[in-house]
Write a protein that holds these residues in place. Structure first.
Motif, mmCIF file in Angstrom:
data_model
loop_
_atom_site.group_PDB
_atom_site.id
_atom_site.type_symbol
_atom_site.label_atom_id
_atom_site.label_comp_id
_atom_site.label_asym_id
_atom_site.label_seq_id
_atom_site.Cartn_x
_atom_site.Cartn_y
_atom_site.Cartn_z
ATOM 1 N N ILE A 186 26.491 -50.472 62.245
ATOM 2 C CA ILE A 186 25.837 -49.059 62.331
ATOM 3 C C ILE A 186 24.247 -49.521 63.084
ATOM 4 O O ILE A 186 23.840 -50.532 62.759
ATOM 5 N N GLY A 187 23.820 -48.417 63.718
ATOM 6 C CA GLY A 187 22.513 -48.574 64.512
ATOM 7 C C GLY A 187 22.676 -49.281 65.818
ATOM 8 O O GLY A 187 23.634 -49.770 66.074
ATOM 9 N N GLN A 192 22.412 -44.805 70.059
ATOM 10 C CA GLN A 192 21.268 -44.288 69.156
ATOM 11 C C GLN A 192 21.370 -42.719 69.546
ATOM 12 O O GLN A 192 21.862 -42.257 70.324
ATOM 13 N N ARG A 197 23.931 -40.905 65.068
ATOM 14 C CA ARG A 197 23.391 -41.065 63.492
ATOM 15 C C ARG A 197 24.304 -40.250 62.726
ATOM 16 O O ARG A 197 24.828 -40.607 61.610
ATOM 17 N N ASP A 200 27.716 -41.612 62.771
ATOM 18 C CA ASP A 200 27.649 -42.961 61.995
ATOM 19 C C ASP A 200 27.874 -42.759 60.351
ATOM 20 O O ASP A 200 28.444 -43.221 59.505
ATOM 21 N N VAL A 222 24.257 -53.920 60.425
ATOM 22 C CA VAL A 222 23.254 -52.992 60.621
ATOM 23 C C VAL A 222 21.935 -53.455 61.169
ATOM 24 O O VAL A 222 21.391 -54.398 60.884
ATOM 25 N N ASP A 223 21.792 -52.673 62.114
ATOM 26 C CA ASP A 223 20.476 -52.870 62.948
ATOM 27 C C ASP A 223 20.316 -54.224 63.554
ATOM 28 O O ASP A 223 19.118 -54.821 63.190
ATOM 29 N N GLY A 232 19.335 -47.751 60.995
ATOM 30 C CA GLY A 232 20.359 -47.860 60.509
ATOM 31 C C GLY A 232 20.358 -48.019 58.837
ATOM 32 O O GLY A 232 21.176 -47.631 58.060
ATOM 33 N N CYS A 251 24.320 -55.231 53.527
ATOM 34 C CA CYS A 251 23.806 -54.925 55.090
ATOM 35 C C CYS A 251 23.232 -56.152 55.411
ATOM 36 O O CYS A 251 22.361 -57.003 55.133
#
Length: 426
Positions: A186-187, A192, A197, A200, A222-223, A232, A251
């Motif tokens: 995610i992210g 992006q 978003r 996701d 994430v991220d 994210g 995460c």
């Protein structure tokens, strides 16, 4: 056995029974064991020479690995050291992956981790496409072979949109049957903007539904980025706080979160704590891949904001992530080396409780292990004795070690053979 143990790894109920920690947070004590369990713990007299005792730890945790692709860098190198080149090389490797390759990689990785002092590993597995079936078959077999020695947790790493499909539902059922976890990415940097978003969020809702229905935990990438700080992580925290799902969520990475202004970062850390979301920081791969600019030395080093997360009460672990694959060419499933690297990279102080916990007790909490890694009566007689008597000696040079498992010393590795690359002595 006489040794020096960090007070954070000693039963706190023994604090008033003559067990005194020195300025480095180390307690000099004697441990007796029988039938694989600790039967006695005694403080050493004041006149004992602490400097002559070895520093000891309980076996550590690897909370985030990729056993399916470990040791593939030689055949699929990433000469550029970039995220894009890593992804491309990984895709080429994945298309050719076989059961035999993954089985050999996993056995080599688990053997090294075991002898280096690791007691549990959580590994993500590429789970959609040609290499998925052989990867899962090989790692499920490896988990069974190693069940009595090392706990292996397996996470299905899939594109988030896959969890919205009938194939994703089928995968979730198979993963749950194998007592695994569900995961995804995610992210940024994998897309992006508002449309991404929204997609996701929809996919994450489906993933949480599946996890709750099948009783699985969730571990997300994430991220893993140096842009769009914390985007994210913020979305995951918001959705979990809205939904209040009974699902254990981790995460992993949360790298760009540290680029937020301090106040915003601390607020997001508070939201993660309120949502009971754990975080795994991954310094080696993040520092290798992120922040690269052609011809420039990076001045921003995206990494999960360890101190802010700890101060907010978030369960936080530190992992090694990739080992000798296109994403990171180094590493060797060595938790002591990861601890040594993390001290300067993350400015962690191992003689403080929060400096050691991400590799030991907090990592055990993230993986929900039965043993927290604390030495107490009845605990496993599992120790890693180091050829260092102090934290300074540990940080100064790679230490020799002896690993005790269930009261039995593991045989030391075979003596190093002379390298054919070097001229002979004399």
């Amino acid at each position: 056995m006489e040794l020096r143990l960090p007070r954070g790894l000693l039963d706190p109920r023994l604090g008033g029974a003559g067990f005194r920690a020195d300025a480095d947070g180390l307690v000099s004590l004697s441990i007796a064991f029988e039938a694989g369990r600790i039967t006695a713990i005694s403080p050493l007299p004041a006149q004992a020479v602490a400097a002559s005792l070895p520093l000891a730890l309980t076996p550590l945790i690897e909370p985030h690995a990729h056993l399916d692709k470990a040791f593939s860098a030689a055949a699929f190198p990433n000469r550029e050291g970039t995220m894009a080149a890593a992804f491309a090389a990984n895709q080429r490797e994945y298309a050719q992956r076989s059961f035999e390759q993954v089985a050999e990689r996993a056995e080599r990785a688990l053997e090294r981790a075991w002898r280096n002092g690791v007691r549990a590993i959580r590994s993500h597995i590429d789970s959609v496409g040609a290499g998925a079936e052989p990867s899962w078959e090989a790692l499920l077999a490896a988990r069974e072979r190693w069940r009595e020695r090392l706990e292996l947790q397996l996470v299905a790493l899939a594109p988030m949109g896959h969890w919205l499909t009938a194939e994703g539902q089928s995968l979730a059922r198979r993963v749950a049957a194998g007592q695994g976890l569900l995961g995804g990415v995610i992210g940024p940097p994998y897309g992006q903007g508002a449309a991404r978003r929204s997609a996701d969020r929809e996919a994450l809702l489906a993933l949480l539904d599946l996890a709750e229905r099948h009783g699985c935990g969730v571990d997300l990438h994430v991220d893993e980025a140096d842009s769009c700080p914390g985007e994210g992580v913020a979305m995951v925290a918001q959705l979990v706080l809205e939904q209040r799902r009974a699902v254990a969520i981790t995460c992993s990475h949360a790298s760009s979160m540290a680029l937020l202004p301090q106040r915003n970062c601390d607020r997001l850390a508070d939201r993660l704590a309120a949502a009971n979301i754990a975080v795994v920081a991954l310094p080696t791969t993040n520092f290798w891949l992120l922040g690269r600019r052609p011809g420039r030395t990076p001045w921003r080093r995206p990494l999960a904001p360890i101190r802010s997360l700890q101060q907010a009460g978030v369960r936080l672990a530190i992992g090694g992530d990739n080992v000798q694959d296109p994403w990171y060419p180094g590493g060797d499933f060595d938790p002591i080396e990861l601890l040594r690297w993390s001290a300067p990279l993350c400015q962690l102080v191992p003689w403080q409780r929060l400096g050691l916990a991400p590799f030991s007790t907090a990592a055990a909490a993230v993986l929900e292990l039965a043993w927290d890694g604390v030495v107490r009566l009845g605990a496993p007689a599992d120790l890693v004795l180091l050829g260092a008597g102090s934290w300074g000696e540990l940080l100064a040079r790679p230490p020799q070690r002896r690993v005790l498992r269930q009261g039995v010393w593991l045989p030391p590795p075979e003596a190093e053979k002379p390298s054919p690359l070097l001229p002979p002595h004399g």
